[in-house]
Design a protein around this motif. Structure first.
Motif, PDB file in Angstrom:
ATOM      1  N   ASP A 707      31.811  19.330  10.335  1.00 46.77           N
ATOM      2  CA  ASP A 707      33.077  20.225   9.861  1.00 46.77           C
ATOM      3  C   ASP A 707      32.682  21.914  10.010  1.00 46.77           C
ATOM      4  OD1 ASP A 707      34.181  17.833   9.233  1.00 46.77           O
ATOM      5  OD2 ASP A 707      33.662  18.038   6.920  1.00 46.77           O
ATOM      6  N   LEU A 708      31.556  22.237   9.910  1.00 47.14           N
ATOM      7  CA  LEU A 708      31.168  23.560  10.052  1.00 47.14           C
ATOM      8  C   LEU A 708      30.801  23.962  11.623  1.00 47.14           C
ATOM      9  CD1 LEU A 708      28.695  24.349   7.191  1.00 47.14           C
ATOM     10  CD2 LEU A 708      31.309  24.899   7.408  1.00 47.14           C
ATOM     11  N   ALA A 730      30.639  11.327  19.175  1.00 48.16           N
ATOM     12  CA  ALA A 730      32.223  11.239  19.176  1.00 48.16           C
ATOM     13  C   ALA A 730      33.041  12.264  18.751  1.00 48.16           C
ATOM     14  CB  ALA A 730      32.667   9.947  18.138  1.00 48.16           C
ATOM     15  N   TYR A 731      32.518  13.087  17.611  1.00 50.06           N
ATOM     16  CA  TYR A 731      33.276  14.296  17.257  1.00 50.06           C
ATOM     17  C   TYR A 731      33.012  15.453  18.133  1.00 50.06           C
ATOM     18  CZ  TYR A 731      35.005  12.522  12.735  1.00 50.06           C
ATOM     19  OH  TYR A 731      35.670  11.729  11.674  1.00 50.06           O
ATOM     20  N   GLU A 754      23.069   7.678  26.900  1.00 50.71           N
ATOM     21  CA  GLU A 754      22.280   6.557  26.427  1.00 50.71           C
ATOM     22  C   GLU A 754      23.075   5.796  25.332  1.00 50.71           C
ATOM     23  OE1 GLU A 754      18.689   8.368  24.384  1.00 50.71           O
ATOM     24  OE2 GLU A 754      17.908   8.808  26.368  1.00 50.71           O
ATOM     25  N   ILE A 755      24.091   6.624  24.672  1.00 46.93           N
ATOM     26  CA  ILE A 755      24.827   5.879  23.534  1.00 46.93           C
ATOM     27  C   ILE A 755      26.201   5.746  23.958  1.00 46.93           C
ATOM     28  CG2 ILE A 755      25.476   6.157  21.227  1.00 46.93           C
ATOM     29  CD1 ILE A 755      22.629   7.292  20.699  1.00 46.93           C
ATOM     30  N   LYS A 756      27.118   4.880  23.624  1.00 43.61           N
ATOM     31  CA  LYS A 756      28.526   4.737  23.997  1.00 43.61           C
ATOM     32  C   LYS A 756      28.965   5.019  22.731  1.00 43.61           C
ATOM     33  CE  LYS A 756      31.836   1.176  25.765  1.00 43.61           C
ATOM     34  NZ  LYS A 756      32.100   0.144  26.055  1.00 43.61           N
ATOM     35  N   VAL A 757      30.118   5.642  22.836  1.00 45.90           N
ATOM     36  CA  VAL A 757      30.995   6.120  21.682  1.00 45.90           C
ATOM     37  C   VAL A 757      32.161   5.095  21.367  1.00 45.90           C
ATOM     38  CG1 VAL A 757      32.341   7.882  20.760  1.00 45.90           C
ATOM     39  CG2 VAL A 757      30.324   8.601  21.760  1.00 45.90           C
ATOM     40  N   ASP A 758      31.972   4.463  20.075  1.00 48.80           N
ATOM     41  CA  ASP A 758      33.283   3.566  20.038  1.00 48.80           C
ATOM     42  C   ASP A 758      33.865   3.916  18.691  1.00 48.80           C
ATOM     43  OD1 ASP A 758      34.822   1.312  20.140  1.00 48.80           O
ATOM     44  OD2 ASP A 758      33.353   0.263  18.717  1.00 48.80           O
ATOM     45  N   TRP A 759      35.019   4.546  18.609  1.00 43.71           N
ATOM     46  CA  TRP A 759      35.663   4.983  17.508  1.00 43.71           C
ATOM     47  C   TRP A 759      35.814   4.115  16.561  1.00 43.71           C
ATOM     48  CZ3 TRP A 759      36.031   9.612  15.400  1.00 43.71           C
ATOM     49  CH2 TRP A 759      36.013  10.938  16.213  1.00 43.71           C
ATOM     50  N   PRO A 760      36.322   2.810  16.704  1.00 41.30           N
ATOM     51  CA  PRO A 760      36.367   1.945  15.803  1.00 41.30           C
ATOM     52  C   PRO A 760      35.301   1.491  15.172  1.00 41.30           C
ATOM     53  CG  PRO A 760      37.650   1.056  17.474  1.00 41.30           C
ATOM     54  CD  PRO A 760      36.912   2.282  18.149  1.00 41.30           C
ATOM     55  N   ILE A 762      32.758   3.504  14.727  1.00 46.12           N
ATOM     56  CA  ILE A 762      32.186   4.546  13.936  1.00 46.12           C
ATOM     57  C   ILE A 762      33.335   4.783  12.584  1.00 46.12           C
ATOM     58  CG2 ILE A 762      32.400   7.296  13.851  1.00 46.12           C
ATOM     59  CD1 ILE A 762      31.760   7.027  16.970  1.00 46.12           C
ATOM     60  N   GLN A 763      34.570   4.484  12.589  1.00 43.67           N
ATOM     61  CA  GLN A 763      35.041   4.640  11.543  1.00 43.67           C
ATOM     62  C   GLN A 763      35.056   3.418  10.642  1.00 43.67           C
ATOM     63  OE1 GLN A 763      39.109   4.255  13.484  1.00 43.67           O
ATOM     64  NE2 GLN A 763      39.217   6.529  14.062  1.00 43.67           N
ATOM     65  N   ASN A 764      34.482   2.411  11.030  1.00 47.15           N
ATOM     66  CA  ASN A 764      34.108   1.185  10.005  1.00 47.15           C
ATOM     67  C   ASN A 764      32.804   1.638   9.167  1.00 47.15           C
ATOM     68  OD1 ASN A 764      36.210  -0.472  10.591  1.00 47.15           O
ATOM     69  ND2 ASN A 764      35.030  -1.351  12.347  1.00 47.15           N
TER      70      ASN A 764
END
Length: 775
Positions: A707-708, A730-731, A754-760, A762-764
């Motif tokens: 957030d900062l 993701a952010y 190395e890491i795949k971003v998956d929003w669902p 992450i939200q869970n």
């Protein structure tokens, strides 16, 4: 500060006056040209070529030497006292004579060395404070620098007229000299530019530069004396006297100076106004000198006499107690409420005294006496081993003696030594009272080698709290510690040469990271004796900050926590003398004391807060209906994390956004989250993160940094705790996309591969974290 002073002869005279004291048969009818005070006696020379030694105590004079035939003295200067309290170099002085030479002379009158120095008479000379250099000036208009052994180092200046007076700066790096109507400060370094200004309307006869307050005093044929700062800015100019000013001299402690003219001896405060005026029938006063403890003054007179006097009628006030020094070892203590008076007699001459915090501390030439203001009959007494007590600092539970030999010693009021703070290269013989400050737990003193630096000591151990001295960006002119609260909340007020006012939490891990500017054009300031209120004169207004610590919460809120009024009623350049109860006392430019009332409600409010009586604090504010009081309560409640009170106070000053924020977080199920949010509200993100991490709320700490927009910190926490790395990525990706930017950070580029971003997903994970918090 003394309310009034007088100079009296230290014989059995009863009135405040100065009478001649000397040996007329030894001096004859010759005018007494010069004198110098050593640690225990006085040396004087006159046109009769006789060197006399006069005892301080007995006033008996003996002949210790005679100048060679045809050699007439013009000035002498005693070699400075070193930090051990002993005269160095076999106790000697430098003597200027009319034959163009200066001489190194022992205390017994033996000429150790004579040096050809000028064409024509050597008019004046002066040792540097360090004792390693001597400056001479003469009729030939030359100003020369010499080593201790008499080797010529440089010709500092060559002007077309005689130079009548010289003086050194406190560091021994510049020389002040007078050219007719001009004053010149010339650095020894050839690459540095001199400072020159017109100081008088007539020839300048005498100058002196004080090492403690760094002020200059000058006197001349225009019959005026003037006070200047080290930059040549005028501080005070007297009205014309009847005769030219022939002599001026600072007291070593920098509190006052003496001025001499025909049949005139005047004692003045360092600000310039006059404490007393004596009219001895002695002719012109050619030379003035002080004892090392600033209690005795001597003047060489045109009729062949030497005047010796002591400073009396010094007056201290605290609450309803008034203490007046009536003789060198006698004082009167008066309670102005019930009218009772007590006379206190001392074995030795009183050197320094201070009153405050229900205690009265007196330092004589050999003892320290501690009185409780409730009982004057049985003081606690212990012996002193130092040379001179320069300062006495008083706090609620401790006091400090600043001695030119022993340094700084901190005592409890039962006489027990607590510590002796010291830093490398410390010199306590030139400590300025504005640049050393004491509280119950902390001592702060400016570094005498660098006027931007100051050292912070713990009172109990005497050790420095910080590994290195703290450095301000500008030269520091005032240091003042607050006296209320516990050590963790101790604050230091700092004023620099630009007259900007800062405060900082001095016990913080990194105090300078928290330094905040709260005022400008500040000339004098004082903390309240029992609360965290701060009073100052700034930009021609008398200003009181009800709660200056509000600056750590909200700078805008700080502006609502102060009240002010025009300071014109206090005259030109007033100085705050005390801030006790609901009165602040100012000393005006003519020496008068003027008191102004301050609202008593902030004191009552802070007392309620100290007892955690928040409901009483709210009722008080509702009764008084003062926006500054409500703003102070809002800041105090926020700092104490009392959300209910803070919400009420912010609502009273129409801070709707803050009320909404507090309302949103105060009902949080997790108390640690609420505490963290309040730390963020107070603009303390580091503390907020620490609270979350200590509570095991790693996701919250990571989200806080997201957030900062502290992306690196967020990623470091995610990697360290092996959680929510994908959340940070993701952010970060969303942020770059919104602003049309490309990723260039190597660490993020690596983890993106190395890491795949998956929003669902992450939200869970975030939802699960929040549910766990509620549990």
């Amino acid at each position: 500060m003394p309310k009034s002073m007088s100079l009296i002869n230290r014989t059995n005279n009863k009135g405040p006056r100065m009478e001649p004291c000397g040996t007329p048969e030894a001096t004859g009818l010759q005018s007494e040209k010069m004198l110098s005070m050593a640690t225990r006696c006085l040396r004087s020379l006159s046109d009769d070529q006789t060197l006399l030694k006069t005892s301080y105590k007995t006033r008996e004079s003996v002949v210790v030497g005679k100048l060679p035939q045809g050699v007439y003295p013009t000035e002498l200067d005693w070699y400075p006292v070193n930090m051990s309290g002993r005269q160095t170099s076999s106790e000697l002085f430098a003597l200027a004579t009319t034959d163009g030479k200066f001489h190194i002379v022992t205390k017994n009158g033996r000429f150790e060395k004579s040096i050809e120095s000028h064409s024509g008479a050597v008019i004046t000379l002066k040792w540097s404070l360090q004792g390693n250099s001597l400056v001479t000036a003469g009729e030939d208009g030359q100003v020369k620098i010499w080593s201790r052994s008499g080797m010529l180092r440089s010709t500092l200046a060559q002007v077309g007229s005689p130079v009548y007076s010289v003086s050194w700066d406190p560091d021994g790096e510049s020389v002040l000299y007078a050219i007719q109507k001009q004053l010149v400060i010339k650095p020894l370094s050839p690459s540095s530019k001199p400072v020159q200004w017109k100081a008088h309307d007539g020839t300048i006869m005498k100058v002196d530069w004080n090492a403690v307050n760094n002020l200059i005093v000058s006197g001349g044929e225009d019959r005026k004396y003037k006070v200047w700062d080290a930059y040549g800015r005028a501080i005070y100019s007297s009205q014309p006297h009847h005769y030219p000013i022939m002599a001026v001299a600072w007291a070593p402690n920098g509190q006052f100076f003496a001025v001499g003219a025909f049949n005139t001896l005047r004692l003045c405060d360092k600000s310039g106004w006059s404490h007393s005026l004596e009219k001895p029938e002695t002719g012109s006063l050619y030379s003035i000198n002080w004892s090392h403890d600033s209690t005795l003054v001597a003047a060489a007179c045109g009729n062949g006499h030497v005047l010796i006097g002591s400073v009396v009628d010094e007056r201290l006030e605290w609450g309803n107690i008034v203490v007046t020094l009536i003789e060198e070892n006698v004082m009167i203590v008066e309670n102005v409420v019930n009218g009772t008076k007590d006379q206190l007699d001392f074995r030795d001459r009183i050197v320094k005294m201070s009153i405050g915090c229900n205690h009265f501390v007196v330092a004589t030439s050999s003892q320290c006496l501690i009185y409780n203001t409730k009982s004057w009959s049985s003081p606690l007494i212990f012996d002193l081993k130092g040379l001179t007590t320069n300062l006495i600092l008083i706090a609620q539970k401790v006091f400090a003696l600043v001695d030119s030999v022993l340094g700084i010693t901190i005592y409890s009021y039962d006489g027990r030594v607590l510590s002796s703070p010291k830093y490398s290269g410390m010199r306590t013989d030139i400590v300025n009272e504005n640049l050393i400050t004491l509280s119950n737990d902390t001592l702060v003193i400016q570094d005498n080698r660098d006027n931007r630096a100051f050292h912070v000591f713990d009172v109990g151990t005497g050790r420095e709290i910080t590994e290195k001295p703290l450095y301000h960006s500008q030269e520091v002119t005032h240091l003042v510690l607050d006296q209320a609260g516990d050590s963790a909340e101790r604050s230091l007020a700092v004023v620099d040469k630009n007259n900007d006012l800062f405060i900082l939490p001095i016990r913080n891990t990194n105090p300078l990271s928290k330094i905040k500017k709260i005022g400008a054009m500040v000339t004098t300031l004082k903390w309240h004796d029992k609360t965290n209120m701060l009073a100052a004169i700034q930009d021609g207004r008398f200003t009181v900050w009800y709660y200056p610590h509000a600056v750590y919460i909200d700078a805008n809120l700080l502006q609502k926590c102060l009240v002010y009024k025009d300071a014109g009623e206090f005259g030109r350049s007033p100085q705050i003398a005390s801030f006790l109860g609901h009165h602040c006392t100012m000393r005006t430019s003519n020496g008068a004391l003027v008191s102004t009332a301050v609202s008593p409600y902030p004191i009552i409010l802070q007392n309620y807060v100290h007892k955690s009586s928040w409901s009483d604090a709210v009722r008080l504010c509702r009764f008084v209906k003062d926006p500054a009081l409500w703003a102070s309560l809002a800041a105090i409640a926020t700092a104490a994390r009392d959300l209910e009170t803070a919400e009420i106070a912010y609502a009273a000053i129409n801070e709707a956004d803050k009320v909404e924020y507090i309302s949103a977080i105060k009902d949080s199920v997790n108390r640690n989250v609420t505490t963290s949010e309040m730390a963020m509200f107070c603009k303390q993100p580091g503390q907020a993160e620490g609270i979350l991490l200590q509570s095991g709320l790693t996701y919250r700490a990571i989200q806080l940094n997201i957030d900062l927009f502290k992306w690196k910190r967020a990623l470091d926490l995610a990697i360290k705790h092996q959680t929510h790395v994908d959340t940070v990525l993701a952010y970060r990706q969303q942020y770059l996309k919104d602003f049309g930017l490309e990723e260039k950070d190597g660490t993020f580029l690596q983890y993106n591969k190395e890491i795949k971003v998956d929003w669902p997903t992450i939200q869970n994970k975030i939802q699960l974290e929040l549910e766990n918090e509620r549990k």
